[in-house]
Structures are given as structure tokens and as C-alpha cells.
Design an enzyme around this catalytic site. Structure first.
Site, PDB file in Angstrom:
ATOM      1  N   HIS A  71       0.821  -1.211   0.000  1.00 12.41           N
ATOM      2  CA  HIS A  71       0.000   0.000   0.000  1.00 12.41           C
ATOM      3  C   HIS A  71       0.861   1.269   0.000  1.00 12.41           C
ATOM      4  CE1 HIS A  71      -3.550   2.463   0.808  1.00 12.41           C
ATOM      5  NE2 HIS A  71      -4.291   1.377   0.733  1.00 12.41           N
ATOM      6  N   GLU A 112      -2.240  -0.761  -6.151  1.00  9.33           N
ATOM      7  CA  GLU A 112      -2.375  -1.952  -5.327  1.00  9.33           C
ATOM      8  C   GLU A 112      -2.699  -3.164  -6.213  1.00  9.33           C
ATOM      9  OE1 GLU A 112      -5.091  -0.934  -1.965  1.00  9.33           O
ATOM     10  OE2 GLU A 112      -4.865   1.080  -2.824  1.00  9.33           O
TER      11      GLU A 112
END
Length: 338
Positions: free
Chosen positions: A168, A301
Site C-alpha cells: 500500500h 495496489e
């Protein structure tokens, strides 16, 4: 090389450094977190982040740079069925489970093994943690390969479970003191994007990106595409959407660039969630005393489609008992010459 980085639940946290001629990388033992990715020819850190472990642990849920899992993104109402049994997870994001609940892999302290150009971090997620079945053993590796950082992971479980890890990191190619990525250009080579509801949950509705604000099949400034407008972008307060890929179109997921640097993201994972940091609120002090705000960074992501376990259209992120499963994400940096 390591140095003390702070405390988390009375445990000492360390920051580990690896580097080569092109790149320098810093990773925290808390959350197997990517703290810095420095492109050495320009002496530029392209990751948003914080100065110590305590701030990472109390950063308003941003999960900045962290390893996310055991199942990334949202699961509707915190429920799923596997092998005929229904599981109920920790609800931590409106009516849904986000990034696997409160004891997810971002909130674990990892054992770290160092070599000159790689770090291997290991952690255990216990059977029943946040409601998930199976004791899951995970291994995260950060490895330098010339101008690339390769983030790879693998896992095994003693029961069938969900396994969908991502990183992330929030990227800003102008450096962590920049306040916006709106003038960065983006290329995403795929035709379809998933839509989201008012709680950020990806639905099973799919949109053809052609002639919409989601179309990055040619390089476009993020600012310019946002200006085109779309009801679902308004719903998400920006980009917070899963882009859907077909394996026969290769592994490239995105190219993100400013005027002098380009970040190429590739992966063997089936999809990529693109997020423009819509919920950074400017309330937590980051690197160099900066307070990060919405649109201050971009996340890429790479993962399985969100909530795929509850949909029929998408590959399900199931890890079978005693199976070894692995995936990777590659971040390649290159200088742009005028």
C-alpha cells in the site's frame, strides 16, 4: 543495515536499509512496510511516509507503505463462504471489512533476515484472527534488481483460507514534500474498470473505460481526467477503483510519470486498484514535517479483485491447505531525459 525506529505494543521496531547503484530502500519490521524508495541518481524519495514506528501505528488508517492482508481491500458485510461454511470477519470500515480487519498483516511485527540486496520478512496470522480460517505463514521479500524493486510474497496455511496480499505504498514522483500528484501523467493499459458503492466497496459492475474519465490507455494527466467528471468518481471522492486485466495482455499494470522520472508497475496478480489518496486528511505529520492531503500520492495496489470471494465474475483468492502460493509486484524506475 538497521536502525531503531520506535515502539509498537512494547516491541522494538527497526528500519532496515538495502541499496545498489540505482536504488535505496528502507523497510520497517512493523507491517513489512515500505518506508522509502529513493532513486539515487536524482537523490529523490518517491514514497510518502512517516518518521517513526509510532506514527505509522497511529496514522488514521492510511496503511502507508504497509503489507496488506491476508485479504486486501473490502469484503462485503465481513462475510464469505468457503467449503460450505460461512465466516464472519471484523467489521472495520462502515458495514464492511477493510484489509482484513484490525489484526491484519499491516499491524504485525515481522522477523527480518537481511542480505546485501534483499530483505525477507516473516510473520504468522493465527487461525481465527479477525475471523479468518487457518494459521497462515507469510513471507515477504523486498529485492533489488538494478533499477527495480521487486516486492514478492508467499504463504501457506493449515486450512483453506483467503490469500490476497498487496503493498500500500503512496507514490509521489516529485518527492514526499510535494502536495499533489494531479499533474503526474498515467498510463493503464486495460479496457475495463470496476465501479464502487458509497462505502467504497467494489461492485460486480464493470465499465468500459473508453471515452470516460477512467480511460488512461494513453498517457493523460490525472488532473485532466478528473476534470472530465464521472458520477462514480464523485462517489469515491477521486480514483479508488479496481482496473481489470487479462493475462494475454501481459504483466504491465501502469506507468506513472512526472517531468523527469517514470515508475513502471508490473505484476502477475490479476488486477490493480488505483487510489489517489482521497482520504489523507492533513492531520498526521509525515516526512520532513509535511502533512499529507488528499491527492498527495497515488497507490497502485496489485491484487485480486476486491470482494471476489463473493462474486462469480472474478478469480477467487483462495489458498488451499498446505499449498504454497506466491505473487510479485515490480516497481521499476527510469529517468526521463528532456
Amino acid at each position: 543495515m538497521k536502525r531503531y525506529f520506535g515502539k509498537y505494543k512494547d516491541q522494538d521496531i527497526y528500519l532496515y536499509t538495502i541499496e545498489n547503484d540505482k536504488l535505496k530502500v528502507e523497510v520497517s519490521s512493523l507491517g513489512a512496510t515500505l518506508v522509502s524508495l529513493i532513486y539515487k541518481p536524482l537523490n529523490r524519495d518517491i514514497c510518502l511516509g512517516y518518521e517513526d514506528a509510532e506514527t505509522y501505528a497511529d496514522s488514521h488508517g492510511s496503511n502507508m507503505g504497509a503489507t496488506i492482508g491476508r485479504c486486501a481491500n473490502r469484503i462485503a458485510k465481513g462475510r464469505f463462504s468457503l467449503n460450505g461454511e460461512e465466516y464472519h470477519l471484523t467489521i472495520n470500515n462502515g458495514p464492511n471489512t477493510l484489509h482484513s480487519g484490525n489484526e491484519n498483516l499491516a499491524n504485525r511485527v515481522y522477523d527480518v533476515h537481511e542480505t546485501e540486496d534483499a530483505l525477507t520478512l516473516e510473520a504468522l496470522s493465527e487461525d481465527g484472527s479477525d475471523g479468518f480460517p487457518g494459521t497462515l505463514k507469510v513471507k515477504i521479500r523486498y529485492r533489488l534488481e538494478d533499477d527495480s524493486l521487486v516486492y514478492a510474497y508467499e504463504g501457506t496455511s493449515d486450512k483453506d483460507t483467503l490469500f490476497n496480499i498487496t503493498n500500500h505504498a503512496y507514490f509521489n514522483l516529485d518527492g514526499p514534500s510535494s502536495m499533489t500528484i494531479l499533474d503526474h501523467e498515467l498510463y493503464i493499459p486495460t479496457d475495463y474498470v470496476g465501479l464502487v458503492d458509497s462505502n467504497g466497496l467494489a461492485t460486480d459492475g464493470i465499465l468500459d473505460v473508453k471515452n470516460t474519465a477512467f480511460d488512461f490507455k494513453k498517457f493523460k494527466k490525472i488532473r485532466d481526467n478528473l476534470a472530465l467528471g464521472h458520477d462514480n468518481i464523485n462517489t469515491a471522492k477521486g480514483y479508488d477503483h479496481p482496473y481489470i486485466f487479462n493475462k494475454d495482455k501481459g504483466e504491465l499494470k501502469a506507468i506513472f510519470r512526472n517531468n523527469d522520472l517514470a515508475l513502471e508497475v508490473s505484476s502477475d496478480l490479476p488486477d490493480m486498484h488505483f487510489y489517489t489518496a482521497n482520504y489523507l486528511d492533513g492531520e498526521v505529520k509525515g516526512k520532513n514535517g509535511n502533512y499529507y492531503i488528499a491527492k498527495g500520492g497515488a497507490c497502485f495496489e496489485c491484487e485480486y479483485y476486491p470482494n471476489a470471494i463473493n462474486y462469480t465474475l472474478f478469480k477467487k483468492p483462495i489458498l488451499k491447505a498446505n499449498e504454497l502460493k506466491s505473487h510479485y509486484i515490480r516497481y521499476r524506475l527510469s529517468e526521463r531525459k528532456n
